[in-house]
Design a protein around this motif. Structure first.
Motif, PDB file in Angstrom:
ATOM      1  N   ASP A  99      -3.778 -34.340  66.849  1.00  0.00           N
ATOM      2  CA  ASP A  99      -3.834 -34.519  68.294  1.00  0.00           C
ATOM      3  C   ASP A  99      -3.184 -33.201  68.991  1.00  0.00           C
ATOM      4  OD1 ASP A  99      -5.224 -36.879  68.240  1.00  0.00           O
ATOM      5  OD2 ASP A  99      -3.077 -37.913  67.533  1.00  0.00           O
ATOM      6  N   ARG A 100      -3.155 -32.212  68.177  1.00  0.00           N
ATOM      7  CA  ARG A 100      -3.020 -30.780  68.572  1.00  0.00           C
ATOM      8  C   ARG A 100      -3.602 -30.521  70.181  1.00  0.00           C
ATOM      9  NH1 ARG A 100      -2.761 -26.296  64.395  1.00  0.00           N
ATOM     10  NH2 ARG A 100      -0.611 -25.832  64.666  1.00  0.00           N
ATOM     11  N   PRO A 101      -2.889 -30.146  71.330  1.00  0.00           N
ATOM     12  CA  PRO A 101      -3.754 -29.931  72.277  1.00  0.00           C
ATOM     13  C   PRO A 101      -4.914 -28.823  72.326  1.00  0.00           C
ATOM     14  CG  PRO A 101      -1.218 -29.831  72.686  1.00  0.00           C
ATOM     15  CD  PRO A 101      -1.334 -29.975  71.227  1.00  0.00           C
ATOM     16  N   ALA A 102      -5.746 -29.042  73.086  1.00  0.00           N
ATOM     17  CA  ALA A 102      -7.274 -28.254  72.798  1.00  0.00           C
ATOM     18  C   ALA A 102      -6.603 -26.771  73.269  1.00  0.00           C
ATOM     19  CB  ALA A 102      -8.073 -28.578  73.888  1.00  0.00           C
ATOM     20  N   GLU A 103      -5.805 -26.555  74.284  1.00  0.00           N
ATOM     21  CA  GLU A 103      -5.362 -25.292  74.469  1.00  0.00           C
ATOM     22  C   GLU A 103      -4.893 -24.504  73.481  1.00  0.00           C
ATOM     23  OE1 GLU A 103      -3.611 -27.571  76.708  1.00  0.00           O
ATOM     24  OE2 GLU A 103      -5.729 -27.958  76.939  1.00  0.00           O
ATOM     25  N   GLU A 104      -4.088 -25.025  72.687  1.00  0.00           N
ATOM     26  CA  GLU A 104      -3.212 -24.677  71.504  1.00  0.00           C
ATOM     27  C   GLU A 104      -4.352 -24.424  70.362  1.00  0.00           C
ATOM     28  OE1 GLU A 104       0.347 -26.849  70.509  1.00  0.00           O
ATOM     29  OE2 GLU A 104       0.179 -26.157  68.398  1.00  0.00           O
ATOM     30  N   SER A 105      -5.094 -25.338  70.205  1.00  0.00           N
ATOM     31  CA  SER A 105      -6.284 -25.127  69.124  1.00  0.00           C
ATOM     32  C   SER A 105      -7.189 -23.731  69.295  1.00  0.00           C
ATOM     33  CB  SER A 105      -6.953 -26.314  68.692  1.00  0.00           C
ATOM     34  OG  SER A 105      -6.574 -27.238  67.955  1.00  0.00           O
ATOM     35  N   ILE A 106      -7.478 -23.728  70.661  1.00  0.00           N
ATOM     36  CA  ILE A 106      -8.276 -22.416  71.139  1.00  0.00           C
ATOM     37  C   ILE A 106      -7.555 -21.451  70.895  1.00  0.00           C
ATOM     38  CG2 ILE A 106      -9.302 -21.161  72.879  1.00  0.00           C
ATOM     39  CD1 ILE A 106     -10.986 -23.619  73.089  1.00  0.00           C
ATOM     40  N   ASP A 107      -6.372 -21.367  71.165  1.00  0.00           N
ATOM     41  CA  ASP A 107      -5.711 -20.224  71.060  1.00  0.00           C
ATOM     42  C   ASP A 107      -5.540 -19.787  69.506  1.00  0.00           C
ATOM     43  OD1 ASP A 107      -3.496 -18.110  71.891  1.00  0.00           O
ATOM     44  OD2 ASP A 107      -2.088 -19.247  70.906  1.00  0.00           O
ATOM     45  N   LEU A 108      -5.382 -20.689  68.755  1.00  0.00           N
ATOM     46  CA  LEU A 108      -4.926 -20.544  67.266  1.00  0.00           C
ATOM     47  C   LEU A 108      -6.405 -20.147  66.649  1.00  0.00           C
ATOM     48  CD1 LEU A 108      -2.891 -23.400  66.124  1.00  0.00           C
ATOM     49  CD2 LEU A 108      -2.168 -21.005  65.793  1.00  0.00           C
TER      50      LEU A 108
ATOM     51  N   MET B 212      -7.004 -16.706  64.621  1.00  0.00           N
ATOM     52  CA  MET B 212      -7.554 -16.727  63.337  1.00  0.00           C
ATOM     53  C   MET B 212      -8.637 -15.740  63.192  1.00  0.00           C
ATOM     54  SD  MET B 212      -8.106 -20.912  62.890  1.00  0.00           S
ATOM     55  CE  MET B 212      -9.395 -20.929  61.426  1.00  0.00           C
ATOM     56  N   ARG B 213      -9.458 -15.547  64.381  1.00  0.00           N
ATOM     57  CA  ARG B 213     -10.532 -14.574  64.447  1.00  0.00           C
ATOM     58  C   ARG B 213      -9.985 -13.149  64.367  1.00  0.00           C
ATOM     59  NH1 ARG B 213     -15.436 -14.738  68.888  1.00  0.00           N
ATOM     60  NH2 ARG B 213     -16.314 -12.591  68.410  1.00  0.00           N
ATOM     61  N   SER B 214      -9.005 -12.917  65.168  1.00  0.00           N
ATOM     62  CA  SER B 214      -8.597 -11.736  65.350  1.00  0.00           C
ATOM     63  C   SER B 214      -7.681 -11.069  64.244  1.00  0.00           C
ATOM     64  CB  SER B 214      -7.631 -11.503  66.716  1.00  0.00           C
ATOM     65  OG  SER B 214      -6.337 -12.273  66.463  1.00  0.00           O
ATOM     66  N   GLY B 215      -7.699 -11.760  63.196  1.00  0.00           N
ATOM     67  CA  GLY B 215      -7.065 -11.411  61.955  1.00  0.00           C
ATOM     68  C   GLY B 215      -5.589 -11.626  61.731  1.00  0.00           C
TER      69      GLY B 215
END
Ligand code: ATP
Ligand code: MG
Length: 594
Positions: free
Chosen positions: A178-187, A191-194
């Motif tokens: 149930d992590r907030p969507a903004e937090e998931s997007i940020d992570l 993840m993508r930026s390494g």
């Protein structure tokens, strides 16, 4: 095409004459029957319902190994279906499903294209790489997060596996579910930026941990892998999972019928889920909706064969064979080097058909198609694999006669060739026995035999070595028997021969099955324990000069009584012929021995 034997008639390929819907093309009577199966029925029904949407299929190999005969089934199905509806605008894509950087390589990309072409199929301009869609996959990930349909999970792989539950017990939700969507997007972006190490975070779908189908229990969609990719280099360090990428690849390419093997049946609900929930992103990219449908069929399994790329790779890496295209391998490049005609493989795929029932096909069914194809199309010559010298005492030392038999006595259009005959000949040592058992109609001391296309010959004397092995036969011919049997003479046996003076030395590679048992995977000690130690036998013999003159790499030929052979793709040279045995002829004697 390089694989055509000299007399090989130019035949249309499987896609050269797409005449009627569902009609397999070609003038070949054997290929004339249109394949019918449940998938083709679905495709036809869909096309009838919606003629404006032509079928689009794909063959989607992962470039992590060479293609094998199992892949041929999928290739013939996917390209075949597109072929049969070409007039309606159907097409088949070749797509590299290259979403796993660690095991993929450009060598495999090349070999796969070579093999598909060799098998007789053409993807035209429709060559795709899943890795070209990485940006869109990532957008789909963000889209799902935004919809509350995905989240970044920070549990370890072990924790995720342990909380998945079983068929009888539901799974446990991740503490990050149930992590907030903004937090998931940020992570997800970090993840993508390494920023993170492998295994620290994953993107998971947010479906249900109680779903009866384990594949639907919040499956992982993306993982971190810091590895160079054969196509995108170091641009990415997050890679999508197969179950996420594959439906998106299909949707992006406008695939209508996504044909795969039965193991994916349980994944279909997830396939549909991804297609449905990522539809807005796909529609934005394409400017129109795209709804591929997955349909499963039974994979090909063959007796005496292992057929997983992982196991084939192990055979190569451990040096148990000489490479991916070793003629004993069930890879398409191995079968090619072995001399199997692509037409025979296509016919085989047509003959076994497409069903939903898992099963194992006898490798003899494939061999039958190979023999049948070679019988009809390869020209015949004389060659001696295991030579034994013959000296004809009643033939003058310097006299060479030239016989002119046809290449294929059963084919009236077949041309003749010059076949020299002289005092010294080579015959096959298997055609001579010092003490013949009853029913042996070939040569033995004092008996007569017909030399193919020439005289009746009698064995008068045997020269043996210290071990008692025959090393030379002193014989005589009946000059009255060239091409005719004098009244009342019954000579049962016919043997092949080559005149020694003009014979050309040849290396013969006699291949046999790679495994000694029907089911190598089930063998105690694994498939490596049942490798046939006699799967390759190298012999040095002789071929008639007319054959040496026409042999080129990949020329196929029948050596009378010895089997079908092909000039090795790599090692054959005009001055040093190398022939691989493709397959034996039926030998009634060998069968009786067995
Ligand atoms: P393997 O299981 O031998 O390692 P794979 O399935 O991993 O092969 P892919 O590159 O994913 O290999 O396969 C490409 C396509 O070929 C897939 O659509 C797959 O379903 C199909 N395919 C693979 N093996 C067989 C088989 N034995 N019979 C029919 N189709 C097959
Ligand atoms: Mg696979």
């Amino acid at each position: 095409m390089a694989d055509a034997a000299p007399t090989h008639k130019s035949k249309p390929g499987p896609h050269s004459k797409p005449n009627r819907e569902g009609q397999a093309a070609g003038s070949d009577p054997q290929a004339a029957a249109a394949p019918v199966d449940f998938i083709r029925e679905i495709v036809r029904a869909d096309l009838r319902r919606d003629p404006a949407t032509p079928p689009v299929t794909r063959f989607p190999p992962e470039p992590n190994g060479y293609l094998h005969i199992g892949h041929a089934k999928s290739i013939c199905l996917n390209f075949g279906v597109a072929e049969e509806h070409r007039n309606a605008g159907a097409r088949c894509h070749l797509r590299f499903d290259d979403t796993n950087p660690t095991r993929e390589s450009p060598e495999y990309v090349r070999s796969i294209q070579d093999d598909v072409r060799w098998l007789g199929f053409d993807w035209g301009e429709h060559l795709y790489f899943a890795s070209d869609y990485f940006d869109t996959f990532f957008d789909c990930g963000e889209h799902l997060i935004g919809q509350g349909l995905a989240f970044v999970d920070s549990q370890s792989a072990d924790q995720i596996r342990d909380s998945r539950g079983t068929l009888t017990r539901p799974g446990a939700p991740s503490p990050w579910r149930d992590r907030p969507a903004e937090e998931s997007i940020d992570l997800f972006r970090r993840m993508r930026s390494g920023e993170f190490a492998d295994g620290t975070h994953v993107l998971r779908a947010r479906i249900s941990m109680e779903h009866s189908n384990l594949n639907m229990r919040d499956p992982v969609l993306y993982r971190i892998v810091h590895a160079s990719h054969h196509h995108t280099g170091d641009r990415w360090c997050v890679y999508p999972m197969y179950d996420f990428a594959h439906p998106l690849e299909d949707a992006l390419e406008g695939i209508t019928h996504s044909l795969c093997t039965l193991e994916f049946e349980d994944h279909r609900p997830l396939y549909d889920w991804v297609v449905e929930h990522c539809a807005p992103v796909i529609e934005r990219v394409l400017g129109r909706p795209s709804r591929p449908r997955q349909i499963e069929f039974a994979r090909l399994n063959l007796t005496s064969t292992v057929m997983s790329k992982r196991k084939l790779l192990a055979l190569v890496e451990k040096g148990l064979v000489q490479g991916w295209d070793d003629p004993r391998m069930p890879t398409l490049s191995g079968l090619r080097r072995r001399g199997y005609p692509p037409e025979a493989i296509r016919r085989f795929c047509q003959a076994i058909g497409i069903t939903k029932f898992p099963g194992t096909t006898e490798v003899g069914v494939l061999e039958h198609q190979v023999r049948d194809e070679l019988n009809r199309h390869s020209r015949r010559h004389l060659g001696v694999v295991r030579p034994l010298k013959v000296v004809i005492g009643n033939w003058p030392e310097d006299r060479i006669d030239t016989l002119t038999p046809a290449h294929n006595p059963d084919d009236v259009t077949s041309v003749e060739r010059a076949l020299p005959f002289g005092r010294e000949l080579w015959i096959d040592r298997d055609d001579f026995m010092l003490e013949p058992p009853k029913g042996f109609f070939r040569l033995s001391p004092g008996t007569e035999v017909r030399l193919r296309y020439s005289y009746v010959m009698r064995c008068d004397e045997v020269v043996t070595d210290a071990a008692g092995e025959p090393v030379e036969l002193r014989c005589s011919v009946d000059h009255d028997t060239l091409g005719r049997n004098p009244e009342g003479r019954k000579v049962k046996g016919v043997i092949h021969w080559v005149a020694a003076a003009s014979a050309v030395a040849c290396e013969f590679r006699l291949y046999d099955r790679l495994f000694t048992v029907d089911d190598p995977d089930a063998a105690e000690g694994g498939y490596e324990a049942v490798i046939n130690p006699r799967s390759l036998d190298i012999c040095h013999g002789w071929i008639e000069p007319a054959l040496a003159g026409v042999l080129e790499a990949e020329t196929r030929v029948q050596l009378e009584r010895a089997g079908f052979f092909v000039a090795d793709r790599h090692d054959h040279a005009a001055e040093r012929p190398v022939l691989n045995r493709i397959i034996g002829l039926r030998d009634s004697w060998a069968r009786r021995q067995a």
